[in-house]
Design a protein around this motif. Sequence first.
Motif, PDB file in Angstrom:
ATOM      1  N   UNK A 129       0.863  -1.176   0.000  1.00  0.00           N
ATOM      2  CA  UNK A 129       0.000   0.000   0.000  1.00  0.00           C
ATOM      3  C   UNK A 129       0.899   1.224   0.000  1.00  0.00           C
ATOM      4  N   UNK A 130       0.896   1.966  -1.111  1.00  0.00           N
ATOM      5  CA  UNK A 130       1.858   3.034  -1.344  1.00  0.00           C
ATOM      6  C   UNK A 130       1.126   4.365  -1.354  1.00  0.00           C
ATOM      7  N   UNK A 131       1.491   5.288  -0.481  1.00  0.00           N
ATOM      8  CA  UNK A 131       0.733   6.529  -0.404  1.00  0.00           C
ATOM      9  C   UNK A 131       1.578   7.764  -0.189  1.00  0.00           C
ATOM     10  N   UNK A 132       1.124   8.862  -0.773  1.00  0.00           N
ATOM     11  CA  UNK A 132       1.711  10.187  -0.544  1.00  0.00           C
ATOM     12  C   UNK A 132       0.597  11.129  -0.128  1.00  0.00           C
ATOM     13  N   UNK A 133       0.850  11.939   0.912  1.00  0.00           N
ATOM     14  CA  UNK A 133      -0.098  12.954   1.367  1.00  0.00           C
ATOM     15  C   UNK A 133      -1.427  12.309   1.773  1.00  0.00           C
ATOM     16  N   UNK A 134      -2.567  12.793   1.266  1.00  0.00           N
ATOM     17  CA  UNK A 134      -3.853  12.183   1.604  1.00  0.00           C
ATOM     18  C   UNK A 134      -3.864  10.715   1.199  1.00  0.00           C
ATOM     19  N   UNK A 135      -3.112  10.367   0.154  1.00  0.00           N
ATOM     20  CA  UNK A 135      -3.011   8.968  -0.252  1.00  0.00           C
ATOM     21  C   UNK A 135      -2.369   8.111   0.824  1.00  0.00           C
ATOM     22  N   UNK A 136      -1.377   8.664   1.536  1.00  0.00           N
ATOM     23  CA  UNK A 136      -0.750   7.929   2.631  1.00  0.00           C
ATOM     24  C   UNK A 136      -1.747   7.723   3.765  1.00  0.00           C
ATOM     25  N   UNK A 137      -2.596   8.718   4.018  1.00  0.00           N
ATOM     26  CA  UNK A 137      -3.614   8.577   5.059  1.00  0.00           C
ATOM     27  C   UNK A 137      -4.624   7.495   4.666  1.00  0.00           C
ATOM     28  N   UNK A 138      -5.007   7.473   3.385  1.00  0.00           N
ATOM     29  CA  UNK A 138      -5.932   6.438   2.907  1.00  0.00           C
ATOM     30  C   UNK A 138      -5.320   5.053   3.059  1.00  0.00           C
ATOM     31  N   UNK A 139      -4.057   4.907   2.692  1.00  0.00           N
ATOM     32  CA  UNK A 139      -3.428   3.589   2.755  1.00  0.00           C
ATOM     33  C   UNK A 139      -3.162   3.164   4.191  1.00  0.00           C
ATOM     34  N   UNK A 140      -2.880   4.115   5.075  1.00  0.00           N
ATOM     35  CA  UNK A 140      -2.750   3.768   6.492  1.00  0.00           C
ATOM     36  C   UNK A 140      -4.083   3.258   7.033  1.00  0.00           C
ATOM     37  N   UNK A 141      -5.173   3.904   6.639  1.00  0.00           N
ATOM     38  CA  UNK A 141      -6.499   3.438   7.049  1.00  0.00           C
ATOM     39  C   UNK A 141      -6.769   2.043   6.504  1.00  0.00           C
ATOM     40  N   UNK A 142      -6.355   1.789   5.258  1.00  0.00           N
ATOM     41  CA  UNK A 142      -6.547   0.470   4.655  1.00  0.00           C
ATOM     42  C   UNK A 142      -5.691  -0.589   5.335  1.00  0.00           C
ATOM     43  N   UNK A 143      -4.599  -0.168   5.971  1.00  0.00           N
ATOM     44  CA  UNK A 143      -3.714  -1.098   6.663  1.00  0.00           C
ATOM     45  C   UNK A 143      -4.184  -1.416   8.079  1.00  0.00           C
ATOM     46  N   UNK A 144      -5.204  -0.746   8.541  1.00  0.00           N
ATOM     47  CA  UNK A 144      -5.680  -0.939   9.914  1.00  0.00           C
ATOM     48  C   UNK A 144      -6.359  -2.297  10.073  1.00  0.00           C
ATOM     49  N   UNK A 145      -6.671  -2.653  11.311  1.00  0.00           N
ATOM     50  CA  UNK A 145      -7.329  -3.939  11.567  1.00  0.00           C
ATOM     51  C   UNK A 145      -8.786  -3.932  11.134  1.00  0.00           C
ATOM     52  N   UNK A 146      -9.353  -2.737  10.949  1.00  0.00           N
ATOM     53  CA  UNK A 146     -10.747  -2.599  10.517  1.00  0.00           C
ATOM     54  C   UNK A 146     -10.818  -1.510   9.446  1.00  0.00           C
ATOM     55  N   UNK A 147     -10.444  -1.848   8.192  1.00  0.00           N
ATOM     56  CA  UNK A 147     -10.409  -0.815   7.147  1.00  0.00           C
ATOM     57  C   UNK A 147     -11.743  -0.102   6.949  1.00  0.00           C
ATOM     58  N   UNK A 148     -12.848  -0.815   7.085  1.00  0.00           N
ATOM     59  CA  UNK A 148     -14.163  -0.189   6.872  1.00  0.00           C
ATOM     60  C   UNK A 148     -14.358   0.978   7.830  1.00  0.00           C
ATOM     61  N   UNK A 149     -14.119   0.733   9.121  1.00  0.00           N
ATOM     62  CA  UNK A 149     -14.329   1.772  10.127  1.00  0.00           C
ATOM     63  C   UNK A 149     -13.293   2.886  10.001  1.00  0.00           C
ATOM     64  N   UNK A 150     -12.031   2.534   9.743  1.00  0.00           N
ATOM     65  CA  UNK A 150     -10.974   3.540   9.708  1.00  0.00           C
ATOM     66  C   UNK A 150     -11.075   4.419   8.471  1.00  0.00           C
ATOM     67  N   UNK A 151     -11.402   3.827   7.318  1.00  0.00           N
ATOM     68  CA  UNK A 151     -11.609   4.639   6.117  1.00  0.00           C
ATOM     69  C   UNK A 151     -12.787   5.593   6.294  1.00  0.00           C
ATOM     70  N   UNK A 152     -13.844   5.112   6.929  1.00  0.00           N
ATOM     71  CA  UNK A 152     -15.005   5.970   7.188  1.00  0.00           C
ATOM     72  C   UNK A 152     -14.630   7.101   8.138  1.00  0.00           C
ATOM     73  N   UNK A 153     -13.832   6.780   9.159  1.00  0.00           N
ATOM     74  CA  UNK A 153     -13.406   7.796  10.128  1.00  0.00           C
ATOM     75  C   UNK A 153     -12.527   8.839   9.447  1.00  0.00           C
ATOM     76  N   UNK A 154     -11.642   8.393   8.551  1.00  0.00           N
ATOM     77  CA  UNK A 154     -10.797   9.320   7.819  1.00  0.00           C
ATOM     78  C   UNK A 154     -11.640  10.288   6.990  1.00  0.00           C
ATOM     79  N   UNK A 155     -12.609   9.763   6.246  1.00  0.00           N
ATOM     80  CA  UNK A 155     -13.450  10.623   5.411  1.00  0.00           C
ATOM     81  C   UNK A 155     -14.229  11.620   6.260  1.00  0.00           C
TER      82      UNK A 155
END
Length: 370
Positions: free
Chosen positions: A72-98
């Motif tokens: 998962x390769x990210x820069x700037x907001x992309x890095x935040x998205x990929x960190x959320x995708x790397x979490x134990x619960x991507x659904x919840x973390x991606x939603x929290x990020x948005x």
Amino acid sequence: MRSSIQIILGDRAKAHIANKGLKPEDICAIPAAAGGPKGLILQGLDQYLFNDWLGPDHLQKRAEQGVKPLQLIGASIGAWRMAAAASSNPAATLKRLAQQYVEAQNYDKGVDRFEISRVCKNMVQAVVADEAQHMVKPLGKELLVWVNKGLTPLHHAQQQRARKRGFASAVLANSVNRNRLSSYFERWVFQSPGAHTDWLKQPFDRIPTRIEDLDALNVHDALLASGSIPFVLNPVHKIAHALREDHPEVKYHEGPFWDGGLTDYHLALPYHRLDGLVLYPHFAPTVTPGWLDKFLKLRKANPDWMSNVILVCPSPEFVKRLPAKKIPDRSDFKRYNFDHRIRIPLWQAAIRESERMAEDFSTWLANVNR
């Protein structure tokens, strides 16, 4: 109704799909570009990919088959998205990020970089929450966070006026040749420990590249630095070394560290060095190498590097049907005169509409796998 997505295939990707279809284990990497609020239009696709098609069942199968972890390769907001995708619960973390990205940035007119830096630091902390260890060492995945370190004349430019002169010089140098940025920036990649990054260690341009490990101590600052746009946010001045058992004391890398998109705006990297295919959810049909290159219309990604890339982006018809008839972007703050009663509902509507991109991508997958 016409499709909400546009899919652009490199030659190698096209041949693979024509002969074998497309399975989750064919994907070796997912890049996520810088671009601020533009990344919100990919929320629906991110949710589908990381909770369904490339979700836990796939990761288990991937491990059983001995397939390398998904990068998962990210820069700037992309890095935040990929960190959320790397979490134990991507659904919840991606939603929290948005939610954080849309609602927490309720700036007043005339906001300065100190306030924006404070808000963004709080956003990163809210998104990471108690997921730091899992983001750093995700199961079946590897997180790569792009950051830039300022070199002379940016490294010692503590005064805003001096920094402006330094960045103006970088703009002029880049307009002549992108490789001249090597005098201004050093590309830093903060990676999950043990990540398979040999493909980045052989030089692919003249910008120096340094690879360091992530850990729970430095992931917050690495993510904040990755999104620190010059003159919009303050730089991150130091990022902790990853702790080692034989060196338990905390030491720091000295900055200043800036947005990862400065050198690699859309992450136009040598993906052709990878054995598998690269799935690239993107907000645009083109890949621009550096942030400064977006003003140079002819400067695009090397097509040979993109031969194994599957780029998925919003179709023009889909964008025209959005409530604002455009995807969210940073200019919206001024466009709506910092009236968040207008901006927030429009950004939220774009996120809801993004679910159609996931549906259409799922349909496309079904068709290519018949």
